[in-house]
Design a protein around this motif. Sequence first.
Motif, PDB file in Angstrom:
ATOM      1  N   VAL A   1      32.005  25.176 105.021  1.00  0.00           N
ATOM      2  CA  VAL A   1      31.384  24.558 103.735  1.00  0.00           C
ATOM      3  C   VAL A   1      30.124  23.995 104.321  1.00  0.00           C
ATOM      4  CG1 VAL A   1      31.660  22.826 102.180  1.00  0.00           C
ATOM      5  CG2 VAL A   1      33.874  24.127 102.767  1.00  0.00           C
ATOM      6  N   ILE A   2      29.988  23.215 105.149  1.00  0.00           N
ATOM      7  CA  ILE A   2      28.896  22.838 105.797  1.00  0.00           C
ATOM      8  C   ILE A   2      27.860  23.637 106.069  1.00  0.00           C
ATOM      9  CG2 ILE A   2      27.927  21.253 107.704  1.00  0.00           C
ATOM     10  CD1 ILE A   2      30.525  19.797 107.764  1.00  0.00           C
ATOM     11  N   THR A   3      28.240  24.543 106.970  1.00  0.00           N
ATOM     12  CA  THR A   3      27.150  25.636 107.305  1.00  0.00           C
ATOM     13  C   THR A   3      26.585  26.561 106.147  1.00  0.00           C
ATOM     14  OG1 THR A   3      28.854  26.990 108.227  1.00  0.00           O
ATOM     15  CG2 THR A   3      27.676  25.687 109.738  1.00  0.00           C
ATOM     16  N   VAL A   4      27.615  26.731 105.357  1.00  0.00           N
ATOM     17  CA  VAL A   4      27.027  27.677 104.239  1.00  0.00           C
ATOM     18  C   VAL A   4      26.128  26.641 103.461  1.00  0.00           C
ATOM     19  CG1 VAL A   4      27.442  28.485 102.021  1.00  0.00           C
ATOM     20  CG2 VAL A   4      29.011  28.987 104.130  1.00  0.00           C
TER      21      VAL A   4
ATOM     22  N   GLY B   1      20.702  38.054 102.060  1.00  0.00           N
ATOM     23  CA  GLY B   1      20.922  36.676 102.184  1.00  0.00           C
ATOM     24  C   GLY B   1      22.363  36.558 102.606  1.00  0.00           C
ATOM     25  N   VAL B   2      23.132  36.975 101.874  1.00  0.00           N
ATOM     26  CA  VAL B   2      24.629  36.666 101.827  1.00  0.00           C
ATOM     27  C   VAL B   2      25.307  37.511 103.145  1.00  0.00           C
ATOM     28  CG1 VAL B   2      26.952  37.160 100.985  1.00  0.00           C
ATOM     29  CG2 VAL B   2      24.849  36.396  99.581  1.00  0.00           C
ATOM     30  N   LEU B   3      24.496  38.432 103.366  1.00  0.00           N
ATOM     31  CA  LEU B   3      25.262  39.092 104.511  1.00  0.00           C
ATOM     32  C   LEU B   3      24.564  38.736 105.920  1.00  0.00           C
ATOM     33  CD1 LEU B   3      24.935  42.901 103.238  1.00  0.00           C
ATOM     34  CD2 LEU B   3      26.816  41.724 104.014  1.00  0.00           C
ATOM     35  N   LEU B   4      23.592  37.978 105.792  1.00  0.00           N
ATOM     36  CA  LEU B   4      22.775  37.646 106.896  1.00  0.00           C
ATOM     37  C   LEU B   4      23.560  36.215 107.398  1.00  0.00           C
ATOM     38  CD1 LEU B   4      20.428  37.141 109.060  1.00  0.00           C
ATOM     39  CD2 LEU B   4      19.417  35.616 107.133  1.00  0.00           C
ATOM     40  N   VAL B   5      23.860  35.543 106.226  1.00  0.00           N
ATOM     41  CA  VAL B   5      24.685  34.233 106.502  1.00  0.00           C
ATOM     42  C   VAL B   5      26.129  34.342 107.171  1.00  0.00           C
ATOM     43  CG1 VAL B   5      25.678  32.156 105.333  1.00  0.00           C
ATOM     44  CG2 VAL B   5      23.340  32.855 104.805  1.00  0.00           C
ATOM     45  N   ASN B   6      26.738  35.520 106.489  1.00  0.00           N
ATOM     46  CA  ASN B   6      28.167  35.874 106.854  1.00  0.00           C
ATOM     47  C   ASN B   6      27.922  36.426 108.174  1.00  0.00           C
ATOM     48  OD1 ASN B   6      30.637  35.671 106.157  1.00  0.00           O
ATOM     49  ND2 ASN B   6      30.830  37.785 105.549  1.00  0.00           N
ATOM     50  N   LEU B   7      27.019  37.096 108.812  1.00  0.00           N
ATOM     51  CA  LEU B   7      26.471  37.557 110.224  1.00  0.00           C
ATOM     52  C   LEU B   7      26.769  36.352 111.127  1.00  0.00           C
ATOM     53  CD1 LEU B   7      26.233  39.767 112.243  1.00  0.00           C
ATOM     54  CD2 LEU B   7      23.761  39.406 111.715  1.00  0.00           C
ATOM     55  N   TRP B   8      25.990  35.423 110.678  1.00  0.00           N
ATOM     56  CA  TRP B   8      25.912  34.067 111.543  1.00  0.00           C
ATOM     57  C   TRP B   8      27.484  33.525 111.564  1.00  0.00           C
ATOM     58  CZ3 TRP B   8      26.614  28.784 110.852  1.00  0.00           C
ATOM     59  CH2 TRP B   8      25.922  28.316 111.809  1.00  0.00           C
ATOM     60  N   LEU B   9      28.029  33.464 110.439  1.00  0.00           N
ATOM     61  CA  LEU B   9      29.369  32.756 110.336  1.00  0.00           C
ATOM     62  C   LEU B   9      30.350  33.560 111.406  1.00  0.00           C
ATOM     63  CD1 LEU B   9      29.652  31.888 106.607  1.00  0.00           C
ATOM     64  CD2 LEU B   9      29.662  30.176 108.682  1.00  0.00           C
TER      65      LEU B   9
ATOM     66  N   ILE C   1      17.154  34.760 122.684  1.00  0.00           N
ATOM     67  CA  ILE C   1      17.153  34.935 120.970  1.00  0.00           C
ATOM     68  C   ILE C   1      18.277  34.767 120.590  1.00  0.00           C
ATOM     69  CG2 ILE C   1      16.459  36.728 119.479  1.00  0.00           C
ATOM     70  CD1 ILE C   1      14.778  38.168 121.563  1.00  0.00           C
ATOM     71  N   LEU C   2      19.293  35.292 120.756  1.00  0.00           N
ATOM     72  CA  LEU C   2      20.729  35.064 120.213  1.00  0.00           C
ATOM     73  C   LEU C   2      21.132  33.747 120.034  1.00  0.00           C
ATOM     74  CD1 LEU C   2      22.893  37.988 121.668  1.00  0.00           C
ATOM     75  CD2 LEU C   2      21.982  37.702 119.248  1.00  0.00           C
ATOM     76  N   VAL C   3      20.781  32.885 121.233  1.00  0.00           N
ATOM     77  CA  VAL C   3      21.139  31.505 121.096  1.00  0.00           C
ATOM     78  C   VAL C   3      20.097  30.681 120.134  1.00  0.00           C
ATOM     79  CG1 VAL C   3      20.884  29.443 122.424  1.00  0.00           C
ATOM     80  CG2 VAL C   3      22.141  31.201 123.426  1.00  0.00           C
ATOM     81  N   VAL C   4      19.019  31.021 119.848  1.00  0.00           N
ATOM     82  CA  VAL C   4      18.150  30.461 118.918  1.00  0.00           C
ATOM     83  C   VAL C   4      18.834  30.805 117.517  1.00  0.00           C
ATOM     84  CG1 VAL C   4      15.778  30.683 117.898  1.00  0.00           C
ATOM     85  CG2 VAL C   4      15.980  30.664 120.324  1.00  0.00           C
ATOM     86  N   PHE C   5      19.077  31.933 117.317  1.00  0.00           N
ATOM     87  CA  PHE C   5      19.717  32.498 116.086  1.00  0.00           C
ATOM     88  C   PHE C   5      20.976  31.422 116.037  1.00  0.00           C
ATOM     89  CE2 PHE C   5      22.728  35.487 113.878  1.00  0.00           C
ATOM     90  CZ  PHE C   5      22.281  35.509 112.663  1.00  0.00           C
ATOM     91  N   SER C   6      21.810  31.275 116.746  1.00  0.00           N
ATOM     92  CA  SER C   6      23.018  30.487 116.558  1.00  0.00           C
ATOM     93  C   SER C   6      22.876  28.993 116.593  1.00  0.00           C
ATOM     94  CB  SER C   6      24.078  30.950 117.612  1.00  0.00           C
ATOM     95  OG  SER C   6      24.220  29.867 118.831  1.00  0.00           O
ATOM     96  N   VAL C   7      21.835  28.475 117.083  1.00  0.00           N
ATOM     97  CA  VAL C   7      21.752  26.918 117.357  1.00  0.00           C
ATOM     98  C   VAL C   7      20.865  26.420 116.379  1.00  0.00           C
ATOM     99  CG1 VAL C   7      20.939  25.023 118.797  1.00  0.00           C
ATOM    100  CG2 VAL C   7      22.525  26.924 119.711  1.00  0.00           C
ATOM    101  N   PHE C   8      20.051  27.447 115.512  1.00  0.00           N
ATOM    102  CA  PHE C   8      18.936  27.009 114.872  1.00  0.00           C
ATOM    103  C   PHE C   8      19.325  26.066 113.760  1.00  0.00           C
ATOM    104  CE2 PHE C   8      15.889  27.546 111.393  1.00  0.00           C
ATOM    105  CZ  PHE C   8      14.800  27.047 111.900  1.00  0.00           C
ATOM    106  N   PRO C   9      20.459  26.699 113.048  1.00  0.00           N
ATOM    107  CA  PRO C   9      20.782  25.590 111.846  1.00  0.00           C
ATOM    108  C   PRO C   9      21.361  24.235 112.250  1.00  0.00           C
ATOM    109  CG  PRO C   9      21.591  27.949 111.523  1.00  0.00           C
ATOM    110  CD  PRO C   9      21.000  27.790 112.854  1.00  0.00           C
TER     111      PRO C   9
ATOM    112  N   LEU D   1      26.580  30.279 121.912  1.00  0.00           N
ATOM    113  CA  LEU D   1      26.923  31.192 121.106  1.00  0.00           C
ATOM    114  C   LEU D   1      28.097  31.127 120.141  1.00  0.00           C
ATOM    115  CD1 LEU D   1      25.699  34.283 123.128  1.00  0.00           C
ATOM    116  CD2 LEU D   1      24.480  33.248 121.074  1.00  0.00           C
ATOM    117  N   LEU D   2      28.941  30.008 120.609  1.00  0.00           N
ATOM    118  CA  LEU D   2      30.315  29.962 119.792  1.00  0.00           C
ATOM    119  C   LEU D   2      30.038  28.864 118.691  1.00  0.00           C
ATOM    120  CD1 LEU D   2      33.123  31.080 120.202  1.00  0.00           C
ATOM    121  CD2 LEU D   2      33.778  29.097 121.283  1.00  0.00           C
TER     122      LEU D   2
END
Lengths: 530, 298
Positions: free
Chosen positions: A340-343, A381-389, B32-40, A331-332
Motif C-alpha cells: 500500500v505504501i510503495t504503490v 506504468g502499472v507494469l513497471l511498478v509491478n515489476l519493482w514490487l 543499476i539494479l540497486v538504484v532501481f530498487s532503493v530509489f523510491p 535488492l530485497l
Amino acid sequence: MTIANPVPKGKKQTENPFSTLLRLVFVAIFDLGAGWFIYQAVQLGSFQLAGVVGVVFLLVNIVLLLPQAYAYRWMVTGLSFLVLFTIYPMLFTIYIAFTNYGDGHLLTQQQALAVIEKETYLPKTGKSYKWTAFKAPDNTYALWLSDAEGNTYIAKVGTALLPAKPGAPGIGQADSSGIPASIEGFTRLNPILAATDKNLPQIKFGEEGQTIQIRSPSEAAELKPRYIYDAAANTLTDQENGEVYNDVDGTYTSRTSGKQIVPGYRAVVGLRNFVNFVQSPALRGPLLQILVWNFVFPTISVLSTFSLGLAIALLFNDKDFPLKKVFRTLLLIPYTIPSVITVLIWRGMMNPDLGIINHLTKTWLGFSPPWFSEPTWAQAGVLLVNLWLGYPYFMLITSGALQSIPADLYEAAKIDGANSWQSFRNITLPLLLVAVGPLLIASYVYNFNNFGLIYLFINGGPPIVGATTQAGHTDILISYVYNLAFASGGRGVQYGLASAISIMVFFIVGTITLVQFRFTNMWEEVSKNV
Amino acid sequence: MSNLAATYQNLRSSQSFMKRVSLVLKLIVAVILVVFSVFPVLWIFSAALDPTSQLGSQSLIPPQAGFQNFQKLFNDPLLPFWNWVWNSIKVSGITTILSISITTMAAFAFSRLRFAGRITMLKAILLIQVFPNLLALGAIYLMIEQPGHIIPWLGLETHAGLILVYLGGSMGMNIWLMKGFLDTIPRAIDEAAMLDGATNWQIFTQLLLPLLRPILVVVGILAFIGTYGDFVLARILLSKAENYTLMVGLALFTNNQFAQNWGQFSAGALIGALPVMAIYLALQDQIAGGLTVGAVKE
C-alpha cells in the motif's frame, strides 16, 4: 508377537472426566449465547444472519457432542469462521448474481410498494386552492386556503377542512390581501419562508382519504393516491388513466405503453445479468477490453518479475561476487515494505506535473510520460511498478532453487562442450521451472486479482470512452467489479451485475488453480499421504 | 614441454582477465539494479524531511531539511497518526495469534488424525480460498453490519468485527503449509508418547509445538505483516478517522483532498515501513525458507 504393531489403528483414547465436563460446559455456554443471538436476529428481521448462525450452531454441537466427529474438534473454530465470513458471502454473491439488486432495485417488494403508494395525483374533479402557510410554536403547520369562488378554509392535519372567515373567533383580522395574520395560535409565515420550507410540501392536510397537499408556490390541491395495489393479481393500477402495471422481474411495467414505475424491487431475474454481457454492446465493449487486459497484465507481470528475479539470482550465483550479502539485502527492499505504501510512493513519483520521475525525464529526455492520461503509458506504468514490487520474490525463490541443482550436471555439460547459454537453456531453466512452476501459476492468480495495485495506483484510469459503466484502460475485472458495486462514480451501483462478473472471475481463477493442482500433482500427493 | 606450459599459463591469465571483466560488468549491472530498487525509499526519506511538502523539485538532500513533517503528523487532531499505528498493531497482533492457533490445530488434525472427509476437506479449503474475498465484499459488509445491531462491539467501525473477517480467511493456504511442516516430524515420536499414555492434546502441546516453534515464528511474522498491510477490508469496514488502521490512514493523505500532504504521508510511511523492513531483512533467510517449503521440492 502382538507387540510388533503396538499402536492401534483407531487410536482410541479415553477422555478424562474433567475434560468431558469442560467440553459440556462449553457447549452449554455456546448454545445459550448463540441461541440468544439467533433470537435477536429473528426479532430484527435479519433472517439470513439467523440462518447462517444457525448453521454454525448445529456444526459446533455436532462436532463437540458426537465422538465420531472427534477430529473436527481440532478445526471447529476455523470452520465456523469459514462458514460465516467466506462460504456464506460466496453463496450470497452467487444469489445476488441472479437478481437485479442495484440502483432502482435496492428495496424489498414491501418497501418499494410503500414508496409507490405514497405517490399522489390531482383528480380532474379535485379542487385546487390558493394557500398561505401558518406555523405554531410547536412546529405544526396550518394552511389558509381560498378557492376560485372566493370561499376560505382552514386546513390542519388530521381534521376535515373548516370553512372560516377573517375576523371570526380565534382568527385575526384580514390584511390588504384578505388573509388573517394569525389563526388559533398559529402565526403566518412570510411567503419566502413558506416557499423554502422543506417540511411543507410533504404534509398532507385535511382528513384521511381527502387530503390536500401543496403542489406549487401558488397552488394547493386535493390529491389522491395515484396507484392502487392489487395483492391478489400483484398489479398496480394508475387511478388517473386506468393503466394496469404488471410485475416484470421486479419492475411494475405497463403492458400497453411499456412505461415503468420507479422504484422497482429486488427480484430474481435468472440469467439476465449474464445474458447482458453478451447482448448489450455498451456493456460488452468495455468488458471485453477489460478481460483482454486482465490476461495481458498478469502474463507480462509474471514473465517480467520472474525474468528479472532469475537474472539477479544468476548474477549472484557466483561464489566470488563481492558484497553479495549487501547487494542481496538492498535488492530485497521492495519486498519488505507494505505494498500500500510503495504503490502510493510510486504514484507520487510518477505524478506528471510534480513527480520526480517526470521531472528527471523532462530534464534528460525532454519528455514527460503521461502515466495517468494515456492508455498505453498507464498500462506501462502499472507494469513497471509491478515489476519493482514483484521481482524480489522470484529472486528469493529462484536463488534457493538454483542451489538445489546438482553441480555435477554442469560439469558433465562442460565436458560435453556445452557453452554457458546451452547449459542454462538445457539444464537450469527446465529444472528451475519444475521447481518454481507452481509458484509462477500462484503469482499469475495473485496478479489476476491484484486489486490493491490497480486501485491505489491509478483507480483503473484513464476511462474508456463511451462505456456505460465506470471502466478504465487499466481496470482488471476485480477493480471493475469494485467500482460497479461500491464506488459508482454517479452512474449507479449494480450489485447484480457485479456479482455476475465475480462468478466469472471465480471460474477463471478456479480453472487456473485446478490446472495448477494437476501440474504439481498435489491431489496425488494428498491421496498418497493417507 | 616448456612451450606447452607457457601456453597453458597464457590461457590461465587470459581466463582470469576475462573473469575480471565479467565481474566488473556484473557489478555495474548490480549497482543499476540497486538504484532501481532503493530509489523510491531514498525518495521517501527526502520527501519526509523536506518541509515544503512538494512532490517535485526535490533534490535528494532537501535544502532546508527538518522534522516539520513529523511534527505536523504527530500533532494533527483530525488525523490521529499514533491511533492508527496502535490500531494496526492491535488488529494484526490479535489476528495473527488467533489465526495461527486455528491453523496449527487444524493442521495437526490433518497431519496426525485419520478421519472421514479428510482429503475432501483439504481440497475444499484450497478451492474456497481461490474465491477472492474482495468479490464478496457486499455480503461481508452485511455480515458485520447486521450483528452490530445485536452486539454493538462486533459491528461496523469496530476492530473486533474486522478481526473476525480476517479470521474467516485463516483456514487457507497456511493449513497446507503447517501440515507440510508437521508431516516432516517423524510420527514415531508421537507414537512413542502415545504408548506412554499421552493424549492427542498432550502430544500436540508438549511434543509438537516446541518442535514447530521456529517455523511458527516465521509464519506468524508473515501473517502479521500480511494483515498489517491490508487495505481493502479495513477501508470498507472502518470509516471514522480515529478507527483507521495505518494503511487506510496513510492512503487518506494522498487523496486529492490532501494533495499537499505528501510530506506528512512520507513521514508516516517511513514510520510504518521501517520496522517491517527491518524484521524482513533481519530474517530474510528464514523467510525465504518459509516461502519455498511445501512448494519447492529440494
